[in-house]
Design a protein around this motif. Structure first.
Motif, PDB file in Angstrom:
ATOM      1  N   TRP A   1       0.425  -1.283   0.192  1.00 49.80           N
ATOM      2  CA  TRP A   1      -0.185  -0.111   0.038  1.00 49.80           C
ATOM      3  C   TRP A   1       1.171   1.194  -0.143  1.00 49.80           C
ATOM      4  CZ3 TRP A   1      -3.699  -2.530  -1.434  1.00 49.80           C
ATOM      5  CH2 TRP A   1      -4.481  -4.026  -0.921  1.00 49.80           C
TER       6      TRP A   1
ATOM      7  N   ASN B   1     -12.655   4.250  -3.606  1.00 52.04           N
ATOM      8  CA  ASN B   1     -11.280   4.792  -3.821  1.00 52.04           C
ATOM      9  C   ASN B   1     -11.503   4.691  -2.289  1.00 52.04           C
ATOM     10  OD1 ASN B   1      -9.068   6.714  -2.964  1.00 52.04           O
ATOM     11  ND2 ASN B   1      -8.832   5.728  -4.964  1.00 52.04           N
TER      12      ASN B   1
ATOM     13  N   LYS C   1     -10.671   3.954   1.742  1.00 51.10           N
ATOM     14  CA  LYS C   1      -9.442   2.943   1.875  1.00 51.10           C
ATOM     15  C   LYS C   1      -9.833   4.043   3.947  1.00 51.10           C
ATOM     16  CE  LYS C   1      -7.674   6.578  -0.653  1.00 51.10           C
ATOM     17  NZ  LYS C   1      -6.628   6.710  -1.353  1.00 51.10           N
TER      18      LYS C   1
ATOM     19  N   PHE D   1      -5.718   3.261   6.403  1.00 49.36           N
ATOM     20  CA  PHE D   1      -5.133   3.548   6.563  1.00 49.36           C
ATOM     21  C   PHE D   1      -4.864   5.181   7.723  1.00 49.36           C
ATOM     22  CE2 PHE D   1      -5.534   6.758   2.903  1.00 49.36           C
ATOM     23  CZ  PHE D   1      -6.135   8.092   3.530  1.00 49.36           C
TER      24      PHE D   1
ATOM     25  N   SER E   1      -6.724   1.630  11.435  1.00 54.66           N
ATOM     26  CA  SER E   1      -7.837   1.586  11.183  1.00 54.66           C
ATOM     27  C   SER E   1      -8.522   2.594  12.051  1.00 54.66           C
ATOM     28  CB  SER E   1      -8.024  -0.032  11.409  1.00 54.66           C
ATOM     29  OG  SER E   1      -8.080  -0.479  12.626  1.00 54.66           O
TER      30      SER E   1
END
Length: 395
Positions: free
Chosen positions: A159, A370, A373, A377, A380
């Motif tokens: 990532w 998208n 996330k 990121f 969490s």
């Protein structure tokens, strides 16, 4: 506590608005507005414009080349940037590594890297997450073994945002596997041109290439690239994440998205009536707006405290949780408002149904997918709740 802006702060807001109206390239703003991907050149071109005004390193003090703004001024700047459809500053070098080097770096590291960050001579990316260590970052496995005056690194990061553009990466690596996980981690700087590094793209669900995998095979890095003490990198990592989470809340982006959604609801019609007049849709929109207003007030309270104390506290976890939930709710409601016209690839999926396509909003589904996330990121939202439970509530 007076949460209203002072006359000086309102004057600063107007200064930022004028600057953006005059200096923000129209082609870049149009890409941001319509959800198109920005190139590396787009980012660098805009950031050079900001640096000419000394507005690039917004968190840096004047003596280091920044504007020396207060937390409130940075908040105003971020709000106006979002409303003007300006690209978000790529934060890895200037807003993450820069503050880390100022606090933990030695003089040689500061004199070498800080000017290069400011001048955009180096493009940095972040090597934190691994396939088995995301929110549980302390379980990372990438090893760095000391061999004379170098470290030999083996492992994998994932990532890695915009890693395809980067020429440097700052990494968390395990330098002592025999101790408690948090006590055996170090923070190290790596040149991406070093032999043994491979970057592989990850294709996202909406079709974009934003993140990557980075593999390290016997990568030799000078020991002088260690930031802080060996095995004390967890302290550095937490400091960096506090700065990262402060921005993830995205109050300015939510303001802009709410304005856009209101305009969309006035345009879209269901059964001959404006969507804004649909009671169920209006109730959902009002719920988000109320939450956003509450978050704005909370954000201003935290900015007031940061202005007094000089650094954000664990409450940034609270802003990260609420801010990301609100942004995702806005994405979801925008997608619902557009229906089929929200499709990320309307020219293919809606061929022959041009009337359904709303070019200005056609990225709504892509943004929805998208931004799933956002609650993951930077740690969490579940991890953020644990942080608040321990550090704020003392449980």
């Amino acid at each position: 506590m007076d949460l209203s802006f002072t006359p000086e702060e309102e004057a600063f807001r107007q200064e930022v608005r004028t600057f953006l109206a005059e200096k923000l390239p129209k082609d870049i703003a149009e890409k941001v507005k319509t959800g198109k991907s920005l190139t590396k050149d787009d980012h660098e071109r805009w950031q050079r414009v900001l640096e000419e005004r000394h507005w690039y390193a917004t968190t840096w003090p004047k003596e280091a080349g920044g504007p020396g703004w207060t937390p409130v001024e940075r908040h105003i700047f971020d709000e106006e940037m979002a409303m003007a459809h300006a690209p978000r500053i790529v934060s890895f070098g200037v807003h993450m590594l820069g503050p880390v080097l100022m606090k933990f770096g030695n003089e040689a590291q500061k004199s070498r890297y800080l000017p290069r960050i400011l001048n955009q001579d180096d493009w940095w990316c972040q090597g934190y997450s691994e396939p088995g260590a995301g929110s549980d970052l302390a379980s990372l496995k990438t090893r760095a073994v000391r061999d004379g005056d170098t470290y030999v690194i083996n492992g994998q990061k994932t990532w890695t945002t915009l890693g395809q553009h980067a020429d440097h990466i700052f990494c968390l690596v395990r330098t002592n596997p025999e101790v408690k996980p948090q006590e055996g981690i170090s923070f190290i700087l790596v040149d991406m041109a070093t032999p043994g590094i491979e970057v592989r793209p990850i294709k996202l669900i909406e079709g974009g290439h934003e993140v990557n995998e980075v593999f390290f095979t016997d990568v030799r890095v000078p020991a002088e690239n260690l930031v802080g003490e060996e095995n004390k990198g967890w302290t550095v990592a937490k400091y960096l994440l506090t700065h990262e989470r402060t921005g993830i809340a995205g109050v300015g982006f939510s303001n802009e998205a709410l304005d856009r959604l209101k305009g969309l609801a006035r345009e879209q019609r269901r059964n001959g009536k404006r969507l804004i007049d649909n009671p169920l849709f209006a109730a959902r929109l009002s719920e988000i707006e109320i939450d956003l207003e509450a978050m704005k007030v909370t954000n201003l309270r935290l900015l007031y405290e940061a202005q007094k104390n000089g650094a954000p506290g664990p409450e940034t976890s609270m802003m990260k949780i609420k801010g990301t939930v609100i942004r995702q709710a806005l994405n979801d409601l925008s997608r619902r408002a557009l229906g089929p016209a929200a499709a990320p690839f309307p020219s293919e999926d809606l061929e022959g149904n041009e009337a359904l396509v709303a070019p200005e909003h056609a990225h709504a589904a892509a943004s929805y997918f998208n931004n799933r996330k956002l609650s993951i990121f930077g740690g969490s939202n579940e991890i953020q709740r644990n942080i608040l439970t321990k550090t704020v509530l003392g449980l």
